[in-house]
Write an enzyme that holds these catalytic residues in place. Structure first.
Site, mmCIF file in Angstrom:
data_model
loop_
_atom_site.group_PDB
_atom_site.id
_atom_site.type_symbol
_atom_site.label_atom_id
_atom_site.label_comp_id
_atom_site.label_asym_id
_atom_site.label_seq_id
_atom_site.Cartn_x
_atom_site.Cartn_y
_atom_site.Cartn_z
ATOM 1 C CG ASP A 1 2.468 9.898 -4.788
ATOM 2 O OD1 ASP A 1 2.570 10.527 -3.725
ATOM 3 O OD2 ASP A 1 1.850 8.812 -4.887
ATOM 4 C CG HIS B 1 1.072 10.094 1.390
ATOM 5 N ND1 HIS B 1 1.662 9.738 0.202
ATOM 6 C CD2 HIS B 1 1.364 11.404 1.582
ATOM 7 C CE1 HIS B 1 2.292 10.788 -0.293
ATOM 8 N NE2 HIS B 1 2.122 11.822 0.525
ATOM 9 N N GLY B 2 -2.052 7.248 1.803
ATOM 10 C CA GLY B 2 -2.692 5.981 2.173
ATOM 11 C C GLY B 2 -4.127 6.175 2.604
ATOM 12 C CB SER C 1 -7.724 4.122 -0.830
ATOM 13 O OG SER C 1 -7.338 4.711 -2.060
ATOM 14 C CG ASP D 1 -2.590 4.479 -6.766
ATOM 15 O OD1 ASP D 1 -3.378 4.085 -7.648
ATOM 16 O OD2 ASP D 1 -1.356 4.313 -6.869
#
Ligand code: G3H
Ligand code: 13P
Ligand code: ZN
Length: 309
Positions: free
Chosen positions: A82, A211-212, A214, A256
């Protein structure tokens, strides 16, 4: 089955309109929680490690723990680097058996990003490994990933097409309003689905990565705060939006922060309610379970990858 690349996973997910979860790992309990959930849901899964995760766990430990995960399951698992920042780290991971790497040249100029990505693609493809690249910056702060939110820019669909044509990358991370970490939105959550749609029009066969992504699950934030944490005003991407992204062409969704929150909330609870506990197994067992149930929820209720293994 041995580690697989993301090629077949993404081909199937694009055809059937769901996304594959890519979960960040740092230690044994996180890895176990993820693969136990994926196995029980009969879902393919991507395990990803950042450079700082590799530094934390140690390259060999990380690799061997993932080998153990592969040996004890039957689902397709891809091992992905990643946010690789250089050709060297990508090469190291490729040589060590990672099946997918991300070269993150998003902080570079377009030309520099193209050149660096091309170099990684050439090496990776010669070894049968796939490459994720990124254009457009994401806002947010993570240890090694830091972009001020006022610098955040959305991906230009035209440029995305040119970038994929020039580099030959296998998948592309785009910026449509998500950001790393627990503070993604000051007001209402908003994603630019119009940009996603334009990118998909131009690149119908390229798997798109978010991405990002969550959710910054409110129950987990509340639980952290209730048991002595201090994470005020944290906010992420609602499940509903991720569901929409999954059916509208996003193939890989990175998570994450939610795993960090799940682990921390459950450990805080044990520490607060059972101060006499000092056996790590007593708090790491519920922590592993919390990771597992968080991953299960995403796979089953949000990304739609249950029974796609
Ligand atoms: O996107 C970044 C990931 O959450 C990894 O963060 O560099 O702190 O391991 P990290
Ligand atoms: P979150 O911080 O939203 O979990 O994003 C993780 C990520 O994008 C890893 O690359
Ligand atoms: Zn990321």
């Amino acid at each position: 089955m041995p580690l697989v690349t993301t090629k077949e996973m993404f081909e199937k997910s694009m055809k059937e309109h769901y996304a594959i979860g890519a979960f960040n790992v740092n230690n044994m309990e996180i890895i176990q929680g993820i693969v136990e959930a994926a196995q029980e849901e009969n879902s393919p899964v991507i395990i990803q490690a950042s450079e700082s995760a590799i530094k934390y766990a140690g390259f060999v430990y990380l690799k061997k723990m993932i080998e153990a995960a592969v040996e004890t399951t039957t689902i397709p698992i891809a091992l992905h680097l990643d946010h690789g920042a250089s050709f060297e780290i990508c090469k190291k991971c490729i040589d060590a058996g990672f099946t997918s790497v991300m070269i993150d040249g998003s902080k570079l100029s377009f030309e520099e990003n193209v050149n660096l990505t091309k170099q990684v693609v050439e090496y990776a493809h010669s070894k049968g490994v796939v490459v994720e690249a990124e254009i457009g910056k994401l806002a947010g702060i993570e240890d090694d990933v830091n972009v001020a939110s006022d610098e955040a820019i959305y991906t230009d669909p035209e440029q995305a097409k040119e970038f994929v044509d020039k580099t030959g990358c296998d998948s592309l991370a785009i910026a449509i309003g998500t950001s790393h970490g627990a503070y993604k939105f000051k007001g209402e959550a908003k994603l630019r689905f119009d940009i996603l749609e334009k990118v998909k029009e131009k690149l119908p066969n390229t798997p798109i990565v978010l991405h990002g992504a969550s959710t910054v699950i409110p129950q987990l934030v509340n639980m952290c705060n209730e048991y002595g944490g201090n994470i005020p005003g944290a906010k992420g991407v609602p499940d509903e939006m991720l569901r929409e992204a999954s059916v509208r062409g996003v193939s890989k969704i990175n998570v994450d922060t939610d795993l960090r929150l799940a682990m921390t909330a459950s450990i805080r609870k044990v520490f607060a309610e059972e101060p006499e506990v000092f056996d790590p197994r007593k708090y790491l067992t519920p922590a592993r379970h919390a990771i597992k149930e968080t991953v299960r929820h995403k796979i089953k209720n949000v990304f739609g990858s249950s029974n796609k293994a």
